[in-house]
Design a protein around this motif. Structure first.
Motif, PDB file in Angstrom:
ATOM      1  N   ALA A   1      50.707  39.863  40.495  1.00 19.80           N
ATOM      2  CA  ALA A   1      49.541  39.742  39.617  1.00 19.80           C
ATOM      3  C   ALA A   1      48.740  38.513  40.024  1.00 19.80           C
ATOM      4  O   ALA A   1      49.309  37.517  40.479  1.00 19.80           O
ATOM      5  CB  ALA A   1      49.968  39.642  38.162  1.00 19.80           C
ATOM      6  N   LEU A   2      47.404  38.588  39.837  1.00 16.10           N
ATOM      7  CA  LEU A   2      46.503  37.533  40.303  1.00 16.10           C
ATOM      8  C   LEU A   2      45.430  37.234  39.262  1.00 16.10           C
ATOM      9  O   LEU A   2      45.193  38.030  38.351  1.00 16.10           O
ATOM     10  CB  LEU A   2      45.832  37.948  41.614  1.00 16.10           C
ATOM     11  N   THR A   3      44.763  36.124  39.412  1.00 16.21           N
ATOM     12  CA  THR A   3      43.572  35.694  38.667  1.00 16.21           C
ATOM     13  C   THR A   3      43.652  35.999  37.165  1.00 16.21           C
ATOM     14  O   THR A   3      42.857  36.760  36.634  1.00 16.21           O
ATOM     15  CB  THR A   3      42.294  36.319  39.269  1.00 16.21           C
ATOM     16  N   PRO A   4      44.592  35.375  36.451  1.00 22.21           N
ATOM     17  CA  PRO A   4      44.685  35.609  35.010  1.00 22.21           C
ATOM     18  C   PRO A   4      43.544  34.933  34.256  1.00 22.21           C
ATOM     19  O   PRO A   4      43.039  33.878  34.648  1.00 22.21           O
ATOM     20  CB  PRO A   4      46.021  34.949  34.651  1.00 22.21           C
ATOM     21  N   THR A   5      43.131  35.546  33.168  1.00 24.88           N
ATOM     22  CA  THR A   5      42.174  34.917  32.266  1.00 24.88           C
ATOM     23  C   THR A   5      42.436  35.423  30.864  1.00 24.88           C
ATOM     24  O   THR A   5      42.720  36.615  30.658  1.00 24.88           O
ATOM     25  CB  THR A   5      40.715  35.195  32.674  1.00 24.88           C
ATOM     26  N   VAL A   6      42.382  34.551  29.890  1.00 26.67           N
ATOM     27  CA  VAL A   6      42.517  34.929  28.488  1.00 26.67           C
ATOM     28  C   VAL A   6      41.131  35.225  27.935  1.00 26.67           C
ATOM     29  O   VAL A   6      40.227  34.392  28.034  1.00 26.67           O
ATOM     30  CB  VAL A   6      43.196  33.811  27.671  1.00 26.67           C
ATOM     31  N   VAL A   7      40.962  36.421  27.381  1.00 34.42           N
ATOM     32  CA  VAL A   7      39.676  36.848  26.826  1.00 34.42           C
ATOM     33  C   VAL A   7      39.796  36.776  25.306  1.00 34.42           C
ATOM     34  O   VAL A   7      40.236  37.727  24.660  1.00 34.42           O
ATOM     35  CB  VAL A   7      39.299  38.261  27.297  1.00 34.42           C
ATOM     36  N   SER A   8      39.413  35.651  24.747  1.00 36.94           N
ATOM     37  CA  SER A   8      39.613  35.422  23.317  1.00 36.94           C
ATOM     38  C   SER A   8      38.921  36.474  22.468  1.00 36.94           C
ATOM     39  O   SER A   8      39.464  36.941  21.466  1.00 36.94           O
ATOM     40  CB  SER A   8      39.114  34.018  22.938  1.00 36.94           C
ATOM     41  N   ALA A   9      37.712  36.861  22.856  1.00 37.95           N
ATOM     42  CA  ALA A   9      36.952  37.831  22.075  1.00 37.95           C
ATOM     43  C   ALA A   9      37.627  39.196  22.040  1.00 37.95           C
ATOM     44  O   ALA A   9      37.387  39.981  21.123  1.00 37.95           O
ATOM     45  CB  ALA A   9      35.536  37.971  22.642  1.00 37.95           C
TER      46      ALA A   9
ATOM     47  N   GLY B   1      41.119  39.383  22.578  1.00 36.99           N
ATOM     48  CA  GLY B   1      42.511  39.151  22.226  1.00 36.99           C
ATOM     49  C   GLY B   1      43.476  39.615  23.290  1.00 36.99           C
ATOM     50  O   GLY B   1      44.589  40.075  22.973  1.00 36.99           O
ATOM     51  N   THR B   2      43.055  39.493  24.562  1.00 34.44           N
ATOM     52  CA  THR B   2      43.872  40.017  25.651  1.00 34.44           C
ATOM     53  C   THR B   2      44.024  39.011  26.786  1.00 34.44           C
ATOM     54  O   THR B   2      43.253  38.068  26.916  1.00 34.44           O
ATOM     55  CB  THR B   2      43.249  41.300  26.240  1.00 34.44           C
ATOM     56  N   LEU B   3      45.030  39.254  27.592  1.00 37.37           N
ATOM     57  CA  LEU B   3      45.174  38.620  28.896  1.00 37.37           C
ATOM     58  C   LEU B   3      44.733  39.643  29.926  1.00 37.37           C
ATOM     59  O   LEU B   3      45.258  40.770  29.964  1.00 37.37           O
ATOM     60  CB  LEU B   3      46.623  38.213  29.149  1.00 37.37           C
ATOM     61  N   LEU B   4      43.777  39.276  30.749  1.00 42.27           N
ATOM     62  CA  LEU B   4      43.269  40.166  31.787  1.00 42.27           C
ATOM     63  C   LEU B   4      43.598  39.558  33.152  1.00 42.27           C
ATOM     64  O   LEU B   4      43.511  38.348  33.329  1.00 42.27           O
ATOM     65  CB  LEU B   4      41.774  40.374  31.626  1.00 42.27           C
ATOM     66  N   TYR B   5      43.980  40.394  34.087  1.00 46.74           N
ATOM     67  CA  TYR B   5      44.392  39.924  35.408  1.00 46.74           C
ATOM     68  C   TYR B   5      44.107  41.010  36.433  1.00 46.74           C
ATOM     69  O   TYR B   5      43.819  42.168  36.086  1.00 46.74           O
ATOM     70  CB  TYR B   5      45.878  39.560  35.416  1.00 46.74           C
TER      71      TYR B   5
ATOM     72  N   GLY C   1      45.353  50.993  45.882  1.00 48.44           N
ATOM     73  CA  GLY C   1      45.831  49.908  46.729  1.00 48.44           C
ATOM     74  C   GLY C   1      44.908  48.704  46.743  1.00 48.44           C
ATOM     75  O   GLY C   1      45.314  47.611  47.152  1.00 48.44           O
ATOM     76  N   ASN C   2      43.652  48.881  46.300  1.00 52.26           N
ATOM     77  CA  ASN C   2      42.740  47.752  46.149  1.00 52.26           C
ATOM     78  C   ASN C   2      42.927  47.121  44.773  1.00 52.26           C
ATOM     79  O   ASN C   2      43.566  47.688  43.889  1.00 52.26           O
ATOM     80  CB  ASN C   2      41.290  48.205  46.325  1.00 52.26           C
ATOM     81  N   GLY C   3      42.332  45.946  44.574  1.00 49.35           N
ATOM     82  CA  GLY C   3      42.486  45.235  43.320  1.00 49.35           C
ATOM     83  C   GLY C   3      41.725  45.888  42.182  1.00 49.35           C
ATOM     84  O   GLY C   3      40.585  46.327  42.343  1.00 49.35           O
ATOM     85  N   ASP C   4      42.363  45.944  41.029  1.00 49.98           N
ATOM     86  CA  ASP C   4      41.755  46.420  39.783  1.00 49.98           C
ATOM     87  C   ASP C   4      42.120  45.451  38.674  1.00 49.98           C
ATOM     88  O   ASP C   4      43.032  44.640  38.802  1.00 49.98           O
ATOM     89  CB  ASP C   4      42.260  47.821  39.417  1.00 49.98           C
ATOM     90  N   PHE C   5      41.416  45.573  37.533  1.00 53.25           N
ATOM     91  CA  PHE C   5      41.690  44.714  36.389  1.00 53.25           C
ATOM     92  C   PHE C   5      42.511  45.466  35.340  1.00 53.25           C
ATOM     93  O   PHE C   5      42.193  46.598  34.974  1.00 53.25           O
ATOM     94  CB  PHE C   5      40.389  44.227  35.755  1.00 53.25           C
ATOM     95  N   TYR C   6      43.533  44.791  34.847  1.00 56.11           N
ATOM     96  CA  TYR C   6      44.371  45.319  33.780  1.00 56.11           C
ATOM     97  C   TYR C   6      44.428  44.275  32.673  1.00 56.11           C
ATOM     98  O   TYR C   6      44.284  43.074  32.913  1.00 56.11           O
ATOM     99  CB  TYR C   6      45.780  45.611  34.283  1.00 56.11           C
TER     100      TYR C   6
END
Length: 313
Positions: free
Chosen positions: A250-258, A260-264, A294-299
């Motif tokens: 997993a890469l590039t984590p960010t907390v999205v307060s609006a 209520g999630t962790l996106l990476y 196989g390419n990067g996506d956001f979850y």
């Protein structure tokens, strides 16, 4: 920032969730596509997302895209007006949403075609639009600077990579109109196993970052960890567990307060086992051009699923 955490927050950060929910693909077909995407950052209201798209090799060219939440959907992403010519990566909004930091190899003088490594830049964002990028004086060194994360008081956490050796995270305190020299985070964070790619809570309560330290769940990639800060000291990091960390890393984590999630970002393999039946030409082509190829996506997962406090807690 308070010198100590409340008991409920400390319990959340120390406790791994009992069950691992299935991560949800973010904005499939719009932001998460068959192309290479990573490094998202959201405005405070959660209605603007800036992120990276890259060429298929992932390492030759990257630019910054923006999408807006309008009429119940995310708009078709567009290249930001100051990006698209040089390699620009790792966007990060300041907590008030008025400034966007990013890393770039754009030239810093008339004698340069491109800069030798990534340095940190920032651009102001107003109601009239985006300003002109400025080099972030005080955040850059002869080493490569990439990911940033900004606190409410104006400190900037920077991932710094030496020409030889593993990347580490530094904290630059605000000083005047700029920043003081960076101080490396302690060895409990900078373990020597490629620690970086981070997100810091605006009040510096906790830090989420990626690392290849022993004991991770991914085979050859990076796992995400969280460390809490109490009494001005960073604690032993906790692996965020199978809700996020799988064999794919997993890469590039960010907390999205609006939200209520962790996106990476995650690069999931096209196939791990043979399909139950042969794929048709149409099916194969569709999967090649879709997320999960196989390419990067956001979850994203709920913050509570990875033991992080809900917004405002």
């Amino acid at each position: 920032m308070s010198a100590f955490l409340s008991l409920p927050l400390a319990m959340l950060l120390h406790a791994a969730p009992s069950a691992a929910p299935e991560p949800v693909l973010f904005a499939p077909g719009v932001v998460s596509t068959g192309q290479e995407e990573f490094g998202a950052s959201f405005s405070p209201d959660g209605r603007t997302v800036v992120f990276n798209r890259a060429d298929p090799t992932r390492f030759k060219f990257q630019l910054l895209m923006v999408s807006q939440w309008r009429d119940g959907r995310w708009t078709e992403p567009e290249v930001l007006p100051f990006s698209g010519r040089y390699r620009d990566i790792d966007p990060t909004f300041s907590p008030d949403g008025k400034r966007l930091f990013f890393a770039s190899v754009r030239p810093q003088s008339a004698s340069e075609e491109v800069h030798a490594d990534f340095d940190i830049w920032f651009v102001e964002r107003t109601e009239k639009g985006w300003g002109t990028p400025r080099l972030a004086e005080g955040l850059n060194t002869p080493e490569a600077e990439t990911n940033t994360s900004v606190t409410r008081e104006g400190a900037v956490y920077v991932t710094r990579s030496p020409k030889e050796g593993k990347r580490r995270i530094y904290r630059h305190a605000p000083r005047g109109d700029g920043w003081a020299p960076g101080e490396p985070l302690p060895e409990v964070i900078n373990s020597g196993h490629g620690d970086g790619n981070h997100f810091v809570d605006a009040d510096e309560r906790y830090l989420v970052f990626s690392s290849q330290r022993p004991g991770g769940l991914s085979l050859d990639g990076f796992d995400l960890y969280v460390s809490e800060r109490t009494g001005g000291q960073w604690g032993t990091p906790r692996n965020l567990g199978p809700a996020v960390n799988r064999t794919d890393g997993a890469l590039t984590p960010t907390v999205v307060s609006a939200r209520g999630t962790l996106l990476y970002a995650q690069r999931r393999p096209f196939l791990t086992t043979p399909p139950a039946r042969p794929l048709t030409t149409k099916e194969f082509t569709t999967r090649l051009n879709s997320p999960g190829n196989g390419n990067g996506d956001f979850y994203e997962v709920p913050l509570t699923a990875v033991g992080l406090p809900a917004p405002g807690k």
